[in-house]
Design a protein around this motif. Structure first.
Motif, PDB file in Angstrom:
ATOM      1  N   MET A   1     -18.273 -54.259  53.515  1.00  8.50           N
ATOM      2  CA  MET A   1     -17.484 -53.792  54.912  1.00  8.50           C
ATOM      3  C   MET A   1     -18.449 -53.206  55.956  1.00  8.50           C
ATOM      4  N   ILE A   2     -19.343 -52.383  55.218  1.00  6.28           N
ATOM      5  CA  ILE A   2     -20.258 -51.854  56.350  1.00  6.28           C
ATOM      6  C   ILE A   2     -21.188 -52.673  56.893  1.00  6.28           C
ATOM      7  N   SER A   3     -21.548 -53.563  56.180  1.00  2.54           N
ATOM      8  CA  SER A   3     -22.423 -54.673  56.871  1.00  2.54           C
ATOM      9  C   SER A   3     -21.672 -55.626  57.939  1.00  2.54           C
ATOM     10  N   ILE A   4     -20.403 -55.808  57.582  1.00  2.00           N
ATOM     11  CA  ILE A   4     -19.427 -56.441  58.667  1.00  2.00           C
ATOM     12  C   ILE A   4     -19.337 -55.682  59.968  1.00  2.00           C
ATOM     13  N   ALA A   5     -19.279 -54.363  59.742  1.00  2.00           N
ATOM     14  CA  ALA A   5     -19.123 -53.311  60.815  1.00  2.00           C
ATOM     15  C   ALA A   5     -20.384 -53.355  61.428  1.00  2.00           C
ATOM     16  N   ALA A   6     -21.493 -53.210  60.813  1.00  2.00           N
ATOM     17  CA  ALA A   6     -22.732 -53.307  61.433  1.00  2.00           C
ATOM     18  C   ALA A   6     -23.101 -54.396  62.330  1.00  2.00           C
ATOM     19  N   ALA A   9     -20.790 -54.752  65.499  1.00  5.69           N
ATOM     20  CA  ALA A   9     -20.455 -53.622  66.425  1.00  5.69           C
ATOM     21  C   ALA A   9     -20.272 -53.904  67.978  1.00  5.69           C
ATOM     22  N   LYS A  10     -20.822 -54.728  68.383  1.00  7.55           N
ATOM     23  CA  LYS A  10     -20.754 -55.332  69.929  1.00  7.55           C
ATOM     24  C   LYS A  10     -19.267 -55.651  70.121  1.00  7.55           C
ATOM     25  N   ASP A  11     -18.582 -56.168  69.369  1.00  5.03           N
ATOM     26  CA  ASP A  11     -17.147 -56.739  69.309  1.00  5.03           C
ATOM     27  C   ASP A  11     -16.323 -56.292  68.145  1.00  5.03           C
ATOM     28  N   VAL A  12     -15.593 -55.092  68.637  1.00  2.00           N
ATOM     29  CA  VAL A  12     -15.025 -54.204  67.812  1.00  2.00           C
ATOM     30  C   VAL A  12     -13.679 -54.975  67.413  1.00  2.00           C
ATOM     31  N   PRO A  13     -12.846 -55.432  68.393  1.00  2.00           N
ATOM     32  CA  PRO A  13     -11.608 -56.056  68.010  1.00  2.00           C
ATOM     33  C   PRO A  13     -11.743 -57.334  67.033  1.00  2.00           C
ATOM     34  N   VAL A  18     -11.780 -59.617  61.490  1.00  2.00           N
ATOM     35  CA  VAL A  18     -12.293 -60.422  60.467  1.00  2.00           C
ATOM     36  C   VAL A  18     -12.020 -59.442  59.020  1.00  2.00           C
ATOM     37  N   ILE A  19     -12.346 -58.353  59.404  1.00  2.00           N
ATOM     38  CA  ILE A  19     -12.237 -57.043  58.277  1.00  2.00           C
ATOM     39  C   ILE A  19     -10.750 -57.210  57.483  1.00  2.00           C
ATOM     40  N   LEU A  20      -9.913 -57.245  58.187  1.00  2.00           N
ATOM     41  CA  LEU A  20      -8.394 -57.211  57.887  1.00  2.00           C
ATOM     42  C   LEU A  20      -8.065 -58.756  57.040  1.00  2.00           C
ATOM     43  N   ILE A  21      -8.534 -59.689  57.767  1.00  2.00           N
ATOM     44  CA  ILE A  21      -8.415 -61.056  57.157  1.00  2.00           C
ATOM     45  C   ILE A  21      -8.992 -61.068  55.850  1.00  2.00           C
ATOM     46  N   GLY A  22     -10.465 -60.745  55.581  1.00  2.00           N
ATOM     47  CA  GLY A  22     -10.927 -60.376  54.448  1.00  2.00           C
ATOM     48  C   GLY A  22     -10.222 -59.670  53.170  1.00  2.00           C
ATOM     49  N   LEU A  23      -9.842 -58.450  53.639  1.00  2.00           N
ATOM     50  CA  LEU A  23      -8.977 -57.529  52.689  1.00  2.00           C
ATOM     51  C   LEU A  23      -7.755 -58.391  52.346  1.00  2.00           C
ATOM     52  N   PHE A  24      -7.064 -58.928  53.130  1.00  2.00           N
ATOM     53  CA  PHE A  24      -5.807 -59.538  52.671  1.00  2.00           C
ATOM     54  C   PHE A  24      -6.136 -60.913  51.864  1.00  2.00           C
ATOM     55  N   LEU A  25      -7.206 -61.628  52.144  1.00  2.00           N
ATOM     56  CA  LEU A  25      -7.621 -62.680  51.001  1.00  2.00           C
ATOM     57  C   LEU A  25      -8.199 -62.165  49.727  1.00  2.00           C
ATOM     58  N   GLY A  26      -8.639 -60.868  49.937  1.00  2.00           N
ATOM     59  CA  GLY A  26      -8.973 -60.427  48.637  1.00  2.00           C
ATOM     60  C   GLY A  26      -7.962 -59.631  47.707  1.00  2.00           C
ATOM     61  N   THR A  27      -6.866 -59.611  48.308  1.00  2.00           N
ATOM     62  CA  THR A  27      -6.018 -58.850  47.411  1.00  2.00           C
ATOM     63  C   THR A  27      -4.842 -59.864  46.962  1.00  2.00           C
TER      64      THR A  27
END
Length: 93
Positions: A1-6, A9-13, A18-27
């Motif tokens: 998740m750190i790499s996705i955030a890095a 960084a230009k388009d925070v929303p 993308v992080i929330l979709i990834g977490l949902f698919l991972g669960t």
């Protein structure tokens, strides 16, 4: 998740979505500690989770459908049948 955030960084929303979709698919699937099913909705094929190859193929297909829906399909996918040939000519060598 750190790499996705890095990287995002230009388009925070968009990055947060993308992080929330990834977490949902991972669960999706069976919890390793409690053996409870999460987000399977009674489907036995989701007990092991979502297969990575299937997920990537589906994402590629969705991206292609999106590109085809916003673009001019005739320019992208239609070729000139006179120029398209399956046989090689002497000019090709």
């Amino acid at each position: 998740m750190i790499s996705i955030a890095a990287l995002g960084a230009k388009d925070v929303p968009k990055t947060l979505v993308v992080i929330l979709i990834g977490l949902f698919l991972g669960t999706v699937g069976m919890d390793l500690f409690t053996s409870r099913l999460r987000f399977t909705y009674g489907n036995i094929y989701l007990v092991d989770g979502i297969d990575l190859v299937s997920l990537l193929a589906g994402l590629f297909a969705l991206a292609e459908v999106y590109e085809m829906s916003i673009g001019d399909v005739s320019k992208i996918y239609v070729t000139d049948s006179k120029k398209a040939s399956l046989l090689y000519s002497s000019k090709d060598f």
